[in-house]
Design a protein around this motif. Structure first.
Motif, PDB file in Angstrom:
ATOM      1  N   UNK A   1      22.090  39.028  40.119  1.00  0.00           N
ATOM      2  CA  UNK A   1      23.183  38.553  39.284  1.00  0.00           C
ATOM      3  C   UNK A   1      23.403  39.542  38.139  1.00  0.00           C
ATOM      4  N   UNK A   2      24.634  39.813  37.847  1.00  0.00           N
ATOM      5  CA  UNK A   2      24.962  40.730  36.760  1.00  0.00           C
ATOM      6  C   UNK A   2      24.899  40.002  35.419  1.00  0.00           C
ATOM      7  N   UNK A   3      24.511  40.730  34.402  1.00  0.00           N
ATOM      8  CA  UNK A   3      24.436  40.171  33.068  1.00  0.00           C
ATOM      9  C   UNK A   3      25.773  40.409  32.364  1.00  0.00           C
ATOM     10  N   UNK A   4      26.769  39.596  32.711  1.00  0.00           N
ATOM     11  CA  UNK A   4      28.106  39.754  32.151  1.00  0.00           C
ATOM     12  C   UNK A   4      28.417  38.605  31.201  1.00  0.00           C
ATOM     13  N   UNK A   5      29.114  38.915  30.111  1.00  0.00           N
ATOM     14  CA  UNK A   5      29.503  37.837  29.202  1.00  0.00           C
ATOM     15  C   UNK A   5      30.582  36.961  29.845  1.00  0.00           C
ATOM     16  N   UNK A   6      30.656  35.717  29.424  1.00  0.00           N
ATOM     17  CA  UNK A   6      31.739  34.840  29.877  1.00  0.00           C
ATOM     18  C   UNK A   6      33.039  35.325  29.252  1.00  0.00           C
ATOM     19  N   UNK A   7      34.103  35.257  30.018  1.00  0.00           N
ATOM     20  CA  UNK A   7      35.413  35.622  29.487  1.00  0.00           C
ATOM     21  C   UNK A   7      36.061  34.391  28.865  1.00  0.00           C
ATOM     22  N   UNK A   8      36.724  34.581  27.752  1.00  0.00           N
ATOM     23  CA  UNK A   8      37.458  33.521  27.093  1.00  0.00           C
ATOM     24  C   UNK A   8      38.929  33.666  27.454  1.00  0.00           C
ATOM     25  N   UNK A   9      39.507  32.631  28.024  1.00  0.00           N
ATOM     26  CA  UNK A   9      40.923  32.665  28.343  1.00  0.00           C
ATOM     27  C   UNK A   9      41.759  32.627  27.078  1.00  0.00           C
ATOM     28  N   UNK A  10      42.766  33.453  27.032  1.00  0.00           N
ATOM     29  CA  UNK A  10      43.670  33.496  25.882  1.00  0.00           C
ATOM     30  C   UNK A  10      45.095  33.266  26.370  1.00  0.00           C
ATOM     31  N   UNK A  11      45.752  32.287  25.778  1.00  0.00           N
ATOM     32  CA  UNK A  11      47.117  31.959  26.158  1.00  0.00           C
ATOM     33  C   UNK A  11      48.076  33.125  26.032  1.00  0.00           C
ATOM     34  N   UNK A  12      47.893  33.942  24.982  1.00  0.00           N
ATOM     35  CA  UNK A  12      48.788  35.088  24.790  1.00  0.00           C
ATOM     36  C   UNK A  12      48.654  36.086  25.933  1.00  0.00           C
ATOM     37  N   UNK A  13      47.428  36.298  26.408  1.00  0.00           N
ATOM     38  CA  UNK A  13      47.227  37.208  27.538  1.00  0.00           C
ATOM     39  C   UNK A  13      47.806  36.616  28.812  1.00  0.00           C
ATOM     40  N   UNK A  14      47.607  35.319  29.019  1.00  0.00           N
ATOM     41  CA  UNK A  14      48.154  34.662  30.208  1.00  0.00           C
ATOM     42  C   UNK A  14      49.679  34.720  30.212  1.00  0.00           C
ATOM     43  N   UNK A  15      50.298  34.501  29.047  1.00  0.00           N
ATOM     44  CA  UNK A  15      51.759  34.571  28.954  1.00  0.00           C
ATOM     45  C   UNK A  15      52.265  35.980  29.253  1.00  0.00           C
ATOM     46  N   UNK A  16      51.582  36.987  28.717  1.00  0.00           N
ATOM     47  CA  UNK A  16      51.970  38.373  28.981  1.00  0.00           C
ATOM     48  C   UNK A  16      51.784  38.713  30.455  1.00  0.00           C
ATOM     49  N   UNK A  17      50.693  38.220  31.051  1.00  0.00           N
ATOM     50  CA  UNK A  17      50.424  38.478  32.468  1.00  0.00           C
ATOM     51  C   UNK A  17      51.473  37.803  33.347  1.00  0.00           C
ATOM     52  N   UNK A  18      51.833  36.562  33.027  1.00  0.00           N
ATOM     53  CA  UNK A  18      52.847  35.866  33.819  1.00  0.00           C
ATOM     54  C   UNK A  18      54.208  36.543  33.698  1.00  0.00           C
ATOM     55  N   UNK A  19      54.539  36.952  32.489  1.00  0.00           N
ATOM     56  CA  UNK A  19      55.809  37.639  32.274  1.00  0.00           C
ATOM     57  C   UNK A  19      55.876  38.921  33.104  1.00  0.00           C
ATOM     58  N   UNK A  20      54.767  39.654  33.137  1.00  0.00           N
ATOM     59  CA  UNK A  20      54.764  40.901  33.906  1.00  0.00           C
ATOM     60  C   UNK A  20      54.756  40.624  35.405  1.00  0.00           C
ATOM     61  N   UNK A  21      54.087  39.569  35.849  1.00  0.00           N
ATOM     62  CA  UNK A  21      54.128  39.192  37.273  1.00  0.00           C
ATOM     63  C   UNK A  21      55.572  38.904  37.676  1.00  0.00           C
ATOM     64  N   UNK A  22      56.319  38.240  36.800  1.00  0.00           N
ATOM     65  CA  UNK A  22      57.728  37.955  37.073  1.00  0.00           C
ATOM     66  C   UNK A  22      58.537  39.245  37.147  1.00  0.00           C
ATOM     67  N   UNK A  23      58.270  40.190  36.260  1.00  0.00           N
ATOM     68  CA  UNK A  23      58.966  41.484  36.289  1.00  0.00           C
ATOM     69  C   UNK A  23      58.732  42.171  37.632  1.00  0.00           C
ATOM     70  N   UNK A  24      57.465  42.213  38.070  1.00  0.00           N
ATOM     71  CA  UNK A  24      57.165  42.846  39.362  1.00  0.00           C
ATOM     72  C   UNK A  24      57.912  42.144  40.485  1.00  0.00           C
ATOM     73  N   UNK A  25      57.916  40.804  40.471  1.00  0.00           N
ATOM     74  CA  UNK A  25      58.605  40.037  41.517  1.00  0.00           C
ATOM     75  C   UNK A  25      60.100  40.335  41.514  1.00  0.00           C
ATOM     76  N   UNK A  26      60.712  40.336  40.343  1.00  0.00           N
ATOM     77  CA  UNK A  26      62.154  40.588  40.247  1.00  0.00           C
ATOM     78  C   UNK A  26      62.529  41.983  40.708  1.00  0.00           C
ATOM     79  N   UNK A  27      61.660  42.952  40.428  1.00  0.00           N
ATOM     80  CA  UNK A  27      61.921  44.331  40.838  1.00  0.00           C
ATOM     81  C   UNK A  27      61.405  44.623  42.249  1.00  0.00           C
ATOM     82  N   UNK A  28      60.648  43.652  42.794  1.00  0.00           N
ATOM     83  CA  UNK A  28      60.028  43.821  44.121  1.00  0.00           C
ATOM     84  C   UNK A  28      59.203  45.101  44.182  1.00  0.00           C
ATOM     85  N   UNK A  29      58.453  45.343  43.104  1.00  0.00           N
ATOM     86  CA  UNK A  29      57.652  46.549  43.008  1.00  0.00           C
ATOM     87  C   UNK A  29      56.368  46.216  42.264  1.00  0.00           C
TER      88      UNK A  29
END
Length: 129
Positions: A1-29
């Protein structure tokens, strides 16, 4: 098992990630700068930002199956695997956009809040007297 810290979810990062996923989908790229922005620009309140992106065909699958396929692809790619296993990352945000039978996925990782992010977070937590 790797000794990795737990990641904390951040709403701002999730919002930015979703927005960019939408950009990729709209551009189909798929890519890290489809709209001319960079992961660091998209996650402006954070520092030490890295990103994994994916597209999975067949949205009639379970969300668990789609996520498993994306992570499987990332773990088979050296750079993407490094992003997932990076010890200094402490924050995470995932965004998914479904379009035309394809799931477009963006996962942002960050090692810390930037000064701008800390100031913004502090300002929203101040109670006026």
């Amino acid at each position: 098992m790797r000794d990795l810290p737990s990641l904390t979810g951040k709403g701002e990062l999730a919002a930015a990630a979703e927005s960019y996923a939408r950009v990729m989908a709209n551009k189909r790229k798929m890519g890290h700068n489809v709209d001319g922005s960079s992961p660091t620009m998209r996650a402006s309140g954070f520092a030490g930002v890295c990103e994994n992106v994916a597209k999975i065909h067949g949205t009639n699958q379970s969300p668990h199956s789609i996520a498993g396929k994306a992570v499987g692809m990332w773990m088979s790619s050296g750079g993407h695997r490094q992003n997932i296993l990076r010890k200094r990352s402490v924050y995470s945000g995932v965004g998914v956009w479904l379009s035309g039978g394809t799931a477009w996925i963006c996962h942002l990782f960050a090692s810390r809040r930037s000064v701008v992010g800390v100031v913004a977070e502090t300002a929203t937590n101040v109670v006026p007297r």
